[in-house]
Design a protein around this motif. Sequence first.
Motif, PDB file in Angstrom:
ATOM      1  N   ALA A   1     -57.081  19.933 -16.986  1.00 35.40           N
ATOM      2  CA  ALA A   1     -57.370  21.254 -17.539  1.00 35.40           C
ATOM      3  C   ALA A   1     -57.480  22.329 -16.467  1.00 35.40           C
ATOM      4  N   SER A   2     -57.478  21.933 -15.194  1.00 32.70           N
ATOM      5  CA  SER A   2     -57.661  22.893 -14.098  1.00 32.70           C
ATOM      6  C   SER A   2     -56.315  23.438 -13.633  1.00 32.70           C
ATOM      7  N   PRO A   3     -56.235  24.710 -13.311  1.00 31.00           N
ATOM      8  CA  PRO A   3     -54.968  25.298 -12.857  1.00 31.00           C
ATOM      9  C   PRO A   3     -54.671  24.921 -11.417  1.00 31.00           C
ATOM     10  N   GLY A   4     -53.492  25.319 -10.951  1.00 31.91           N
ATOM     11  CA  GLY A   4     -53.155  25.159  -9.543  1.00 31.91           C
ATOM     12  C   GLY A   4     -53.831  26.249  -8.733  1.00 31.91           C
ATOM     13  N   GLY A   5     -53.315  26.507  -7.543  1.00 33.81           N
ATOM     14  CA  GLY A   5     -53.941  27.534  -6.710  1.00 33.81           C
ATOM     15  C   GLY A   5     -53.152  27.778  -5.443  1.00 33.81           C
ATOM     16  N   ALA A   6     -53.844  28.253  -4.421  1.00 31.26           N
ATOM     17  CA  ALA A   6     -53.187  28.635  -3.173  1.00 31.26           C
ATOM     18  C   ALA A   6     -52.484  27.449  -2.516  1.00 31.26           C
ATOM     19  N   THR A   7     -53.053  26.247  -2.649  1.00 26.16           N
ATOM     20  CA  THR A   7     -52.435  25.075  -2.035  1.00 26.16           C
ATOM     21  C   THR A   7     -51.062  24.808  -2.642  1.00 26.16           C
ATOM     22  N   ALA A   8     -50.949  24.974  -3.970  1.00 29.68           N
ATOM     23  CA  ALA A   8     -49.653  24.794  -4.635  1.00 29.68           C
ATOM     24  C   ALA A   8     -48.648  25.824  -4.123  1.00 29.68           C
TER      25      ALA A   8
END
Length: 300
Positions: A78-85
């Motif tokens: 349920a958690s989105p991606g972010g800067a690492t992606a």
Amino acid sequence: MQSNVLTAVLIPLSLAVIMLGLGLSLTLEDFKRVIQFPRPVLLGLVIQMLVLPLVCALIAHAFELRPELAVGLMLLAASPGGATANLFSHLARGDVALNITLTAVNSALTIVSLPLIVNLSMMHFMGEGRAVPMQFDKMVQVMAIVLVPVSLGMVVRSRKPTIALRLDKPIRVLSAAFLALIVAAAVYKERQEMGSYFQQVGLAALAFNLASLAFGYLAPLLFRLPRRQAIAIGMEIGIHNGILAMTIAMSPLLLNNATMAIPPAIYSIIMYFTAAAFGYAVSRLQAPEPDAADATPSRT
């Protein structure tokens, strides 16, 4: 875990800092691209919101995870991606603009989708009475911790871009420090069971990670999207925001369950190695594309 300075203050603060950092990286243009180039964005959102939770639930059942560990794995879905992606997508020659747009839209939808998926997961794996009631005060708390910092960060980015740029690195460092602290707290809390947890959830976390990368990459290719967009969606779907999932699991304002933080902690370690291998493999397969394709996502 008993309520103390860590759970009552630092964990909610860490979530606010993470969301502020995310807001500093977003602009209104990131949301406008949904209208301009809807096809890759909608496909990424369908995989993230619908396909991934179903795949995650099947994996949790296949590995016969304990209910709390199963919910912890679902929290990741349920958690989105972010800067690492975004970083891994850039290194693999993916469409980073698409990554940023997906992160922006996913983060905005998280305030509704994440409680919904977690509640359904708790009812399914732990019994109907274990769901977290969607009370008004609970929604206000989530909005205060998640939506307000993101909005504040976007306002700073819009009106004071120089300040946003200066704050970017310190907030990333602070977020990394909070990540280490939360992982350490989760491990310390469950130290007597850690060996058992790794045996129980390690392979399940790896399977979910590989499935996320595979679905995120292969589905766009099946829909004939450019390979750069397939790489971007694969990274966005495969690299989840583990610190967000752990923070929600351990926060006394939300789930307040250290056991649920174990799958995100293990996943957060695994994903760096699998994402690096995935990025290397797909970048070797990728043929050079016209410069025009590099500039914007496809309008198809």
